[in-house]
Design a protein around this motif. Structure first.
Motif, mmCIF file in Angstrom:
data_model
loop_
_atom_site.group_PDB
_atom_site.id
_atom_site.type_symbol
_atom_site.label_atom_id
_atom_site.label_comp_id
_atom_site.label_asym_id
_atom_site.label_seq_id
_atom_site.Cartn_x
_atom_site.Cartn_y
_atom_site.Cartn_z
ATOM 1 N N ALA A 13 0.861 -1.190 0.000
ATOM 2 C CA ALA A 13 0.000 0.000 0.000
ATOM 3 C C ALA A 13 0.895 1.237 0.000
ATOM 4 C CB ALA A 13 -0.909 0.015 1.220
ATOM 5 N N VAL A 14 0.368 2.336 -0.536
ATOM 6 C CA VAL A 14 1.156 3.548 -0.715
ATOM 7 C C VAL A 14 0.457 4.743 -0.073
ATOM 8 C CG1 VAL A 14 2.107 5.147 -2.427
ATOM 9 C CG2 VAL A 14 2.079 2.698 -2.905
ATOM 10 N N ALA A 15 1.232 5.579 0.642
ATOM 11 C CA ALA A 15 0.762 6.869 1.144
ATOM 12 C C ALA A 15 1.613 7.943 0.480
ATOM 13 C CB ALA A 15 0.896 6.949 2.657
ATOM 14 N N GLU A 16 0.956 8.881 -0.190
ATOM 15 C CA GLU A 16 1.681 9.908 -0.926
ATOM 16 C C GLU A 16 1.241 11.290 -0.517
ATOM 17 O OE1 GLU A 16 2.415 9.167 -5.178
ATOM 18 O OE2 GLU A 16 0.920 7.571 -4.975
ATOM 19 N N SER A 17 2.206 12.201 -0.529
ATOM 20 C CA SER A 17 1.897 13.608 -0.370
ATOM 21 C C SER A 17 2.436 14.339 -1.592
ATOM 22 C CB SER A 17 2.482 14.151 0.934
ATOM 23 O OG SER A 17 2.039 15.470 1.148
ATOM 24 N N ASP A 67 8.826 15.841 7.268
ATOM 25 C CA ASP A 67 9.615 15.368 8.400
ATOM 26 C C ASP A 67 9.829 13.865 8.272
ATOM 27 O OD1 ASP A 67 10.530 15.968 11.340
ATOM 28 O OD2 ASP A 67 9.254 14.191 11.473
ATOM 29 N N ALA A 68 10.965 13.381 8.705
ATOM 30 C CA ALA A 68 11.279 11.952 8.630
ATOM 31 C C ALA A 68 10.283 11.111 9.424
ATOM 32 C CB ALA A 68 12.702 11.692 9.137
ATOM 33 N N GLU A 69 9.951 11.533 10.623
ATOM 34 C CA GLU A 69 9.027 10.763 11.453
ATOM 35 C C GLU A 69 7.620 10.764 10.865
ATOM 36 O OE1 GLU A 69 7.527 8.338 14.546
ATOM 37 O OE2 GLU A 69 9.496 8.602 13.620
ATOM 38 N N VAL A 70 7.221 11.860 10.238
ATOM 39 C CA VAL A 70 5.928 11.905 9.557
ATOM 40 C C VAL A 70 5.911 10.887 8.421
ATOM 41 C CG1 VAL A 70 4.403 13.331 8.120
ATOM 42 C CG2 VAL A 70 5.407 14.279 10.215
ATOM 43 N N ALA A 71 6.983 10.821 7.650
ATOM 44 C CA ALA A 71 7.068 9.841 6.555
ATOM 45 C C ALA A 71 6.951 8.418 7.093
ATOM 46 C CB ALA A 71 8.376 10.018 5.790
ATOM 47 N N GLY A 87 4.077 -0.983 3.525
ATOM 48 C CA GLY A 87 3.594 0.362 3.276
ATOM 49 C C GLY A 87 4.774 1.243 2.918
ATOM 50 N N ILE A 88 4.580 2.102 1.920
ATOM 51 C CA ILE A 88 5.621 3.060 1.552
ATOM 52 C C ILE A 88 4.988 4.451 1.522
ATOM 53 C CG2 ILE A 88 7.096 1.435 0.339
ATOM 54 C CD1 ILE A 88 5.959 2.439 -2.310
ATOM 55 N N SER A 89 5.823 5.487 1.712
ATOM 56 C CA SER A 89 5.293 6.841 1.749
ATOM 57 C C SER A 89 6.282 7.857 1.206
ATOM 58 C CB SER A 89 4.909 7.232 3.177
ATOM 59 O OG SER A 89 6.067 7.395 3.968
ATOM 60 N N THR A 90 5.705 9.000 0.787
ATOM 61 C CA THR A 90 6.490 10.150 0.340
ATOM 62 C C THR A 90 5.920 11.415 0.975
ATOM 63 O OG1 THR A 90 5.090 10.596 -1.595
ATOM 64 C CG2 THR A 90 6.948 9.091 -1.913
ATOM 65 N N THR A 91 6.795 12.282 1.430
ATOM 66 C CA THR A 91 6.397 13.613 1.878
ATOM 67 C C THR A 91 7.572 14.546 1.629
ATOM 68 O OG1 THR A 91 5.382 14.914 3.660
ATOM 69 C CG2 THR A 91 7.073 13.322 4.320
#
Length: 178
Positions: A13-17, A67-71, A87-91
């Motif tokens: 699953a992916v979380a993107e900003s 922020d790293a912790e937010v990511a 799960g992967i994310s970008t911010t």
């Protein structure tokens, strides 16, 4: 990457900003992605990071969304919200202007998944995931595309067992789009 996930019987699953859906688009461009890809959350607004992905509201208030912790919390949150193994994310800040006091090109990408559930190096001793801190060069499009490549590379390294650091943010300087 998708073949590796399928061979392991695992999902993503992916979380993107800042990438605004580009990571999900890249993944779903590959034939057979539906066998492993659960879905994505494009949480451009800070309140969605908190309310949908479970990012700590105090953290967002104190440090902002870049922020790293937010990511890390975004990657953990989307993994849980969508019932995926990974799960992967970008911010970050793609530009044209700075955000939350962070300059254009400041990007954090993260991965959370099996075996990363209790990484050392965090104050609580129970943090999940790996984070990479990037300082990218280029225009908005280049920064966003390099962010996509970077988060997928981070995931691939975790899936293949390559070392990527100790769980803390990694500083790198890269030229977007090159």
């Amino acid at each position: 990457m998708l073949r590796l996930l399928a061979a392991r019987g695992e999902t993503l699953a992916v979380a993107e900003s800042l990438t605004g859906g580009l990571v999900a688009a890249e993944i779903t461009a590959a034939p057979g992605a539906s066998t492993v890809f659960r879905g994505s959350v494009t949480a451009y607004a800070t309140d969605l990071k908190r309310d949908v992905l479970g990012v700590d509201g105090t953290l967002l208030d104190e440090r902002g969304a870049v922020d790293a912790e937010v990511a890390r919390q975004m990657a953990v949150g989307v993994r849980k919200a969508l019932g995926a193994d990974w799960g992967i994310s970008t911010t970050g800040v793609a530009g044209p202007d700075a955000q939350d006091g962070k300059p254009v090109g400041t990007v954090f990408v993260a991965v959370a998944g099996p075996g990363l559930d209790r990484m050392r190096g965090y104050a609580d001793g129970g943090a999940e995931g790996k984070v990479a801190a990037l300082r990218l060069n280029g225009d908005r499009t280049e920064i966003r595309m390099e962010s996509v490549r970077s988060v997928l590379t981070l995931l691939l390294k975790q899936l293949s067992g390559e070392p990527v650091g100790n769980g803390r943010a990694q500083d790198t300087e890269q030229n977007g789009g090159n």
